[in-house]
Design a protein around this motif. Structure first.
Motif, mmCIF file in Angstrom:
data_model
loop_
_atom_site.group_PDB
_atom_site.id
_atom_site.type_symbol
_atom_site.label_atom_id
_atom_site.label_comp_id
_atom_site.label_asym_id
_atom_site.label_seq_id
_atom_site.Cartn_x
_atom_site.Cartn_y
_atom_site.Cartn_z
ATOM 1 N N PHE A 37 98.819 21.800 5.487
ATOM 2 C CA PHE A 37 98.982 20.530 5.320
ATOM 3 C C PHE A 37 99.700 19.028 6.037
ATOM 4 O O PHE A 37 100.034 18.754 6.469
ATOM 5 C CB PHE A 37 98.946 19.856 3.714
ATOM 6 N N GLY A 38 100.949 21.235 7.152
ATOM 7 C CA GLY A 38 102.106 20.471 7.723
ATOM 8 C C GLY A 38 102.767 19.605 7.501
ATOM 9 O O GLY A 38 104.070 19.394 7.949
ATOM 10 N N THR A 39 103.147 19.841 5.862
ATOM 11 C CA THR A 39 103.857 19.152 4.860
ATOM 12 C C THR A 39 104.408 20.181 4.037
ATOM 13 O O THR A 39 103.503 21.093 3.292
ATOM 14 C CB THR A 39 103.798 17.949 4.373
ATOM 15 N N SER A 40 105.746 20.167 2.813
ATOM 16 C CA SER A 40 105.307 21.302 1.976
ATOM 17 C C SER A 40 106.401 20.078 0.461
ATOM 18 O O SER A 40 106.002 18.583 0.583
ATOM 19 C CB SER A 40 106.677 22.209 2.356
ATOM 20 N N LEU A 41 106.241 20.956 -0.340
ATOM 21 C CA LEU A 41 106.446 20.521 -1.482
ATOM 22 C C LEU A 41 107.461 21.512 -1.670
ATOM 23 O O LEU A 41 108.006 22.279 -1.631
ATOM 24 C CB LEU A 41 105.719 20.757 -2.753
ATOM 25 N N GLU A 42 108.634 20.180 -2.348
ATOM 26 C CA GLU A 42 110.091 21.304 -2.159
ATOM 27 C C GLU A 42 109.891 21.229 -4.610
ATOM 28 O O GLU A 42 109.744 20.074 -5.051
ATOM 29 C CB GLU A 42 111.116 19.780 -2.497
ATOM 30 N N GLY A 43 110.944 22.488 -4.774
ATOM 31 C CA GLY A 43 110.930 22.317 -6.425
ATOM 32 C C GLY A 43 110.545 23.315 -6.803
ATOM 33 O O GLY A 43 109.642 23.849 -6.042
ATOM 34 N N PRO A 44 111.783 24.058 -7.606
ATOM 35 C CA PRO A 44 110.691 24.855 -9.237
ATOM 36 C C PRO A 44 109.063 24.486 -9.394
ATOM 37 O O PRO A 44 108.271 25.671 -9.349
ATOM 38 C CB PRO A 44 111.920 25.099 -10.495
ATOM 39 N N VAL A 90 86.396 17.458 -2.308
ATOM 40 C CA VAL A 90 86.005 16.214 -2.802
ATOM 41 C C VAL A 90 88.068 15.594 -2.430
ATOM 42 O O VAL A 90 87.411 14.434 -2.399
ATOM 43 C CB VAL A 90 84.980 16.504 -4.357
ATOM 44 N N LEU A 91 88.914 16.696 -3.203
ATOM 45 C CA LEU A 91 89.885 16.321 -3.687
ATOM 46 C C LEU A 91 90.722 15.839 -1.926
ATOM 47 O O LEU A 91 91.286 14.400 -2.283
ATOM 48 C CB LEU A 91 91.095 16.863 -3.612
ATOM 49 N N VAL A 92 90.403 16.820 -1.017
ATOM 50 C CA VAL A 92 91.016 16.377 0.105
ATOM 51 C C VAL A 92 90.610 15.041 0.949
ATOM 52 O O VAL A 92 90.864 13.761 1.059
ATOM 53 C CB VAL A 92 90.430 17.625 1.399
ATOM 54 N N LEU A 93 89.291 14.805 0.421
ATOM 55 C CA LEU A 93 88.455 13.871 1.430
ATOM 56 C C LEU A 93 88.617 12.373 1.059
ATOM 57 O O LEU A 93 88.880 11.399 1.108
ATOM 58 C CB LEU A 93 86.991 13.695 1.085
ATOM 59 N N TYR A 95 91.841 11.640 -1.459
ATOM 60 C CA TYR A 95 93.876 11.493 -1.756
ATOM 61 C C TYR A 95 93.453 12.320 -0.327
ATOM 62 O O TYR A 95 94.947 11.535 -0.294
ATOM 63 C CB TYR A 95 93.796 12.048 -3.049
ATOM 64 N N GLY A 96 93.602 13.149 0.591
ATOM 65 C CA GLY A 96 93.867 13.697 1.619
ATOM 66 C C GLY A 96 93.608 13.491 3.175
ATOM 67 O O GLY A 96 93.528 14.352 3.883
ATOM 68 N N GLN A 97 93.216 12.676 3.083
ATOM 69 C CA GLN A 97 92.470 12.568 4.569
ATOM 70 C C GLN A 97 93.086 12.644 5.544
ATOM 71 O O GLN A 97 93.279 12.641 6.877
ATOM 72 C CB GLN A 97 91.143 10.790 4.445
ATOM 73 N N PHE A 99 94.980 14.643 6.096
ATOM 74 C CA PHE A 99 95.437 16.342 5.993
ATOM 75 C C PHE A 99 94.418 16.243 6.999
ATOM 76 O O PHE A 99 94.313 17.875 7.281
ATOM 77 C CB PHE A 99 95.843 16.752 4.752
ATOM 78 N N LEU A 100 93.225 15.615 7.302
ATOM 79 C CA LEU A 100 92.110 16.241 7.675
ATOM 80 C C LEU A 100 91.856 17.021 9.650
ATOM 81 O O LEU A 100 91.408 17.783 10.407
ATOM 82 C CB LEU A 100 90.934 15.059 7.730
ATOM 83 N N ASN A 101 93.752 16.196 10.028
ATOM 84 C CA ASN A 101 93.965 16.839 11.637
ATOM 85 C C ASN A 101 94.780 18.128 11.431
ATOM 86 O O ASN A 101 95.092 17.945 12.424
ATOM 87 C CB ASN A 101 94.518 15.120 12.522
ATOM 88 N N SER A 102 95.217 18.584 10.279
ATOM 89 C CA SER A 102 95.945 19.885 10.506
ATOM 90 C C SER A 102 94.729 20.547 9.800
ATOM 91 O O SER A 102 93.438 20.972 9.855
ATOM 92 C CB SER A 102 96.777 19.562 9.481
ATOM 93 N N GLN A 103 95.011 21.905 9.642
ATOM 94 C CA GLN A 103 94.694 23.306 9.535
ATOM 95 C C GLN A 103 93.617 22.952 7.829
ATOM 96 O O GLN A 103 92.383 23.544 8.094
ATOM 97 C CB GLN A 103 95.076 24.630 8.929
ATOM 98 N N ALA A 104 93.803 21.400 7.036
ATOM 99 C CA ALA A 104 92.838 21.633 6.027
ATOM 100 C C ALA A 104 91.867 20.883 6.569
ATOM 101 O O ALA A 104 90.747 21.296 5.873
ATOM 102 C CB ALA A 104 94.224 20.645 5.499
ATOM 103 N N GLY A 105 92.209 20.086 7.429
ATOM 104 C CA GLY A 105 89.935 20.004 8.208
ATOM 105 C C GLY A 105 89.321 20.819 8.547
ATOM 106 O O GLY A 105 88.491 21.437 7.907
#
Length: 134
Positions: A37-44, A90-93, A95-97, A99-105
């Motif tokens: 996704f070209g990003t990350s999440l933080e925390g446990p 469906v989730l990416v399309l 809530y995360g359009q 991210f379509l320009n990243s590897q997720a696409g």
């Protein structure tokens, strides 16, 4: 369609191996998120959720490989794997359009191809069973 039904073992092996590549999310969650996704999440909590996500996707890949060698189990496995891939698409399309320009696409495109092949196979075996029943 007959070609697909006859070669589904190889389709399942290839798609299973590709799906199993998400094992790295279980071991390197931040690297997987950055790669996908070209990003990350933080925390446990992010560590737990992403590792679990990677493990579950890998299990789907393992089932696809298993189903390649056990034809009687293929309809259930392909249905389950197809639904899993459809939910991700469906989730990416939805809530995360962005991210379509990243590897997720790329992953969405590959999953879509797999989903279509799974559906065509399931339709093909259904038609074959109906033909032999008559």
């Amino acid at each position: 369609m007959n070609w697909l039904v006859g070669n589904m073992k190889w389709v399942m092996i290839v798609s299973g191996i590709l799906t199993c590549t998400m094992i790295y999310a279980a071991f390197m969650p931040q690297a997987a998120l950055n790669s996908m996704f070209g990003t990350s999440l933080e925390g446990p909590l992010a560590e737990i959720v992403v590792r679990n996500w990677g493990a579950l996707i890998t299990l789907v890949g393992g089932f696809l490989i298993y189903g390649a060698f056990h034809a009687a189990q293929r309809p259930l496995i392909l249905t389950f794997a197809g639904i899993s891939k459809l939910v991700f698409i469906v989730l990416v399309l939805t809530y995360g359009q962005g991210f379509l320009n990243s590897q997720a696409g790329v992953v969405i495109l590959i999953d879509l191809v797999m989903l279509v092949l799974y559906c065509l196979y399931l339709i093909g075996i259904r038609n074959t069973r109906a033909f032999h029943a008559n």
